[in-house]
Design a protein around this motif. Structure first.
Motif, short mmCIF file in Angstrom:
data_model
loop_
_atom_site.label_atom_id
_atom_site.label_comp_id
_atom_site.label_asym_id
_atom_site.label_seq_id
_atom_site.Cartn_x
_atom_site.Cartn_y
_atom_site.Cartn_z
N ILE A 1 0.87 -1.19 0.00
CA ILE A 1 0.00 0.00 0.00
C ILE A 1 0.90 1.23 0.00
O ILE A 1 1.79 1.34 0.84
N VAL B 1 1.08 5.18 0.53
CA VAL B 1 0.36 6.33 1.07
C VAL B 1 1.08 7.60 0.60
O VAL B 1 2.25 7.80 0.89
N ILE C 1 -4.28 7.03 -1.86
CA ILE C 1 -3.71 5.75 -1.45
C ILE C 1 -3.65 4.87 -2.69
O ILE C 1 -4.61 4.81 -3.46
N ILE D 1 -0.67 -4.71 -6.38
CA ILE D 1 -0.73 -6.15 -6.17
C ILE D 1 0.10 -6.85 -7.22
O ILE D 1 -0.02 -6.56 -8.41
N GLU E 1 11.48 -0.22 -1.71
CA GLU E 1 12.44 0.84 -1.41
C GLU E 1 12.46 1.90 -2.51
O GLU E 1 12.56 3.08 -2.22
N SER E 2 12.39 1.45 -3.76
CA SER E 2 12.38 2.42 -4.85
C SER E 2 11.18 3.35 -4.71
O SER E 2 11.31 4.57 -4.86
N GLU F 1 9.44 4.03 -2.05
CA GLU F 1 9.57 4.89 -0.87
C GLU F 1 10.48 6.08 -1.16
O GLU F 1 10.38 7.12 -0.52
N ALA F 2 11.40 5.92 -2.12
CA ALA F 2 12.34 7.00 -2.44
C ALA F 2 11.74 8.02 -3.40
O ALA F 2 12.36 9.03 -3.69
N GLU G 1 4.57 9.30 1.16
CA GLU G 1 4.75 9.43 2.60
C GLU G 1 5.32 8.15 3.19
O GLU G 1 6.27 8.17 3.94
N ARG G 2 4.68 7.03 2.87
CA ARG G 2 5.24 5.75 3.32
C ARG G 2 4.66 4.61 2.51
O ARG G 2 3.64 4.76 1.83
N VAL H 1 3.43 0.61 2.91
CA VAL H 1 3.08 -0.40 3.90
C VAL H 1 3.13 -1.77 3.25
O VAL H 1 2.36 -2.04 2.33
N PRO H 2 4.04 -2.65 3.72
CA PRO H 2 4.08 -3.99 3.11
C PRO H 2 2.89 -4.80 3.59
O PRO H 2 2.42 -4.62 4.71
N ILE H 3 2.42 -5.68 2.76
CA ILE H 3 1.29 -6.53 3.15
C ILE H 3 1.76 -7.94 3.46
O ILE H 3 1.31 -8.55 4.41
N LEU H 4 2.66 -8.42 2.66
CA LEU H 4 3.10 -9.79 2.87
C LEU H 4 4.30 -9.84 3.79
O LEU H 4 5.12 -8.93 3.82
N PRO I 1 7.94 -10.93 4.87
CA PRO I 1 9.09 -11.09 4.00
C PRO I 1 9.74 -12.47 4.07
O PRO I 1 10.59 -12.77 3.26
#
Lengths: 337, 337, 337, 337
Positions: free
Chosen positions: C2, C4, C38, C42, C51-52, C54-55, C60-61, C63-66, C68
């Motif tokens: 997800i 955000v 948002i 999938i 990470e890419s 997020e950069a 803003e952020r 959120v991982p669902i699965l 790791p």
């Protein structure tokens, strides 16, 4: 106390400390090591002396020898105190179960809960009328209306109840209704509140603050004891750590540590301590096995419509199931339900 | 909010959540992944809804999207607020120095301190009349007598003062004397106190709790703002970590983070933040460089006879020296003293 | 995952992310809220994608669902794995006791310990030949000489043994002698060591790092599993917190959490977890009650002459007494010794 | 060392300790307080003695007086050591900037970065060839190929480089290519690796472990120094706390503390220390102001395509902008770039 000087402390600095210690009436022992001087100071503890010395030039650190709590200490009283609420005894042979919702929402909810948890084996009801909430926009409790519901239901079902008090101005009010007062984790160092509670003649459950050391927790109890109220029950409810998989990290080592350091009875709250319903059973078993005098469990007839803490609440069949789950552990540890 | 279902959540469980969300008026988006279902719910935030859903069967976790604070947020007001105390402005171009002893001990001590710190460049005096102390046996402050000394000295030296209020019943009393109220770290989530302070028309310095997240800290500010008092100054004073070499771990990242999340001005207390006198200088420089709007420094004419916090207090020449030490950093960051 | 977006994210920023996600083959859901956008994405998880994103500007952020970890997960295998060491089975009905000194000191010490702990009911011997010590000046172990002693004593007393391996170059060497390898807390994220251990066909006890989250711990197990060695036993041994009354804070919630998240068996080390001999008994009882598959206990014939960890070691009568103390709890929880 | 006996310690227990201390050649001072006995023991420190005593009956705790590190201590050498890498000097007047990507991805990326950061003022290049990653499925680095790229680019751009070594077997290999070796946070207590690094003649940057105390960090440095390599530079990179708003909590108090306790130079990594790009600027300013000898900054030509740590990386214009931002602070603190 032991005063460790810096490696380079001068003779003048050492002489200055000696002079002060003598002035304050301490017995003094000097130990001159190869690298530094150590001073042992023996005498009556006095507020502020350690801090004064720590502030002096040439001092690296001061190591206290005596525990700072007195009335709460095991040295003061070398057996576990029993705190009585009618026929319910904390710190005795019986393991005491306290159960109920986070917040009182209405009479029907409390009525249903009280009868069900009592039937399942709980000895005390819990429910919050005044709720300390992180957000000002969250449900803050029914307040006095909540106290009245609790009293009424408690009388009807013949089960005493505990409820949190958050305002020093309301201690007497809450004490009029409640059988046991509770100080929440966020108020563990609300010293004004602690002093007020120390002045009423009611048992109190003092929850551990979420970043409190065991020593600070016993010092908080000392505030209550020092005002004359000796009916204090401690409650471990998890501390704040880096781990995010649980709401808090339940510190079960605190139970035997407190039992060694203090004479006060201690119970465990695995609901707040974990924040997850599926962990309440296993951690309840562990809390009993480690030697706790009781458990505080969040129970709600309908957790998903709870106004607070639903995710960690058991429903009524869940609580009955918990009672069956813990029974063999209670027996194994040599206690009764 | 985003609802992440368990890998094995049943269709019935998902349907139940859909039904509830629709009942509560949320817009719903379903995302059916290979391993699990994700539900996006859009709508008016409502107290307790997230918790209810988290308590439902089949739910793994609920991820909030919106920040829980409103009035304190940068989204509410997109520039730093200025909080004024007479001619002293927090959140403006000037870097504000607050200095004074942990506890008011007597008039001579405060008089000497007030004139000296003002002369050295401090814009505000600090001093505790009501002291929250870990031990009931430690000096608890001069109380009203302390307030009177502070007011008298403050008037004489023409420097406003801040002092801590610990008792909700005394908020009005303290506000009669003080120019600025302070909420200490241990009371950051004393919501009764926060609400009372929200009802007076005085600036307030809200210290961060020693285990508080930045979000919880801003929620505590929200309690004050929500009652109508918008003159809130935040103060970072160190958090509790595993490191024992310092009294607390000063979290300077909190300054730019707060400045991004909130419009409230923020100052730093390196005295409590480190607990060691020799660290006050370096951490003061760092706090200014990171962008703080001010500093709160413990200063005592005679630290080794201080009744509280001597080891972290500067003496008067030490404070003058600090002022010289920070001056180039203040200039480098483009602020004024 | 997800994504955000910031409240002020531009349409260009959102379009850029959409483009990238499509390029990477993700299915996309947009949710346009009042305050922010948002994005649900999938698809196949791919290293670095989160990470890419997020950069990217405007985010803003994320959120991982699965989770790791894959091979270590309960979703990969929905029942507890049994790890066998000859006739000793971790993860089965039996509760496995591992006992022995922190460090192997000489043959007589190990001989005496091995026979005594076996007689008292332990199923496995422990002893360190290679010791990771905080100080380079502390005893570092007997090394290969220690392995030889362990093997000889183990054969004579007919009890398998576990010993720590600290050097990736010595994994094969240690595996030649030992029945079970141990990865210590300080090496939990020594990925070179984990990979080497993943390539030998020996059971391994993987201790939790002292600041590791449960997720990171399972990721460390994943390193071993991913190389082909599936015989991993997890060991909770306490985490680092602000509390100084115990050496570490034993996190017993980790046991049921791991059992829900993973299929790997899990044991508990109350000796390192508390660092105090008088806490080993109560926390052993608690660990069994919470559901652990075994215990690892430090036992030394003469703790006060131990070269390492004396304060937390039981002596031989102390271990016998522990066995009697835990027996009723083992039975109550439905296991066998 | 100071030995604090239990309140109820018997005369036999005290006599036993006296006997042992005499046997070990310690000078002994007894202090008989009202409540308990304190024993001061003065003599040569010896590995294991403190632990032995702590394990004896009747002992409450043992308080060490001397710091456990020697070669790293300020008492060993009372001025900051200079560590030289060609013309670059750590611990001198100049503030050293190290910049580059988390991971080496290809020659073009490193080439572009090296020229750009050097032009902007960086004195050293960084880049990871061997990457310790939490997940076995994440990019693990180009390994030897990465070292070759680093060497080639470093020679061409005439800027030395630092790179992490994770495997004790590869220390010599990495030392052939690199100008400076780095020990990452997860390997701070990988004693096998530390010893290997102690045996090569290359400067090393030793990052603080994410749950390491300052004392443990200096003990890790001691492992390297003790093998003969004195070219150790410490690097503060944030510690793990309960706060989740930043990736780690950057502990800037560590800088002046280390400077008081040790002679080793110390730099700060605000990129890992915060995990957020927008915090790198403010915390860089703070790190310089607090007195750090240098900064390590993550810079990537295209952060959103970075294979590791994109969210905390600056792009090239961002790094130039950082250099302009810090210049006045560097000057204010009396250093040069």
């Amino acid at each position: 106390m032991i005063i460790v000087m810096n490696a380079g402390a001068s003779e003048n600095q050492i002489a200055h400390i000696r002079e002060k210690l003598e002035e304050w009436g301490f017995g003094i022992h000097f130990s001159q090591g190869v690298e530094r001087t150590i001073i042992g100071a023996i005498g009556q503890k006095r507020s502020g002396v350690m801090e004064s010395i720590e502030a002096m030039d040439g001092v690296e650190r001061v190591v206290p020898i005596l525990q700072p709590f007195k009335l709460a200490s095991r040295e003061f009283k070398n057996k576990t105190s029993e705190v009585k609420v009618g026929e319910v005894v904390f710190g005795g042979e019986e393991l005491i179960l306290i159960a109920g919702p986070c917040a009182v929402e209405n009479e029907a909810q409390m009525h249903e809960t009280a009868y069900a948890v009592k039937k399942a084996g709980a000895k005390m009801l819990r429910g919050g009328a005044f709720k300390p909430r992180t957000s000002p926009y969250a449900f803050q409790g029914l307040e006095v209306e909540g106290l009245k519901i609790l009293r009424k239901v408690s009388n009807a079902a013949q089960i005493p109840f505990v409820t949190e008090v958050v305002n020093p101005m309301e201690v007497e009010l809450v004490a009029e209704y409640a059988d046991v007062l509770q100080v929440g984790a966020r108020n563990m160092q609300n010293f004004i509140l602690l002093k007020e509670i120390g002045r009423v003649n009611k048992p109190v459950i003092l929850k551990r603050g979420l970043a409190a050391t065991i020593e600070e927790w016993l010092m908080a109890a000392e505030y209550i004891l020092n005002e004359g109220n000796y009916q204090v029950i401690l409650c471990e409810r998890g501390i704040r750590t880096y781990e995010t998989a649980t709401r808090n990290t339940l510190d079960l080592s605190a139970v035997p540590l407190v039992q060694r350091m203090s004479h006060l009875p201690i119970i465990v709250d695995p609901s707040h301590g974990t924040g997850k319903r599926h962990l309440v059973g296993p951690l309840s078993r562990a809390a009993i096995a480690v030697g706790a005098d009781g458990l505080m469990i969040e129970v709600h007839p309908d957790p998903e419509s709870a106004l607070s803490d639903g995710p960690q609440s058991l429903n009524l069949p869940g609580f009955e199931s918990l009672m069956r789950e813990i029974a063999p552990i209670v027996q194994a540890i040599g206690r009764k339900l």
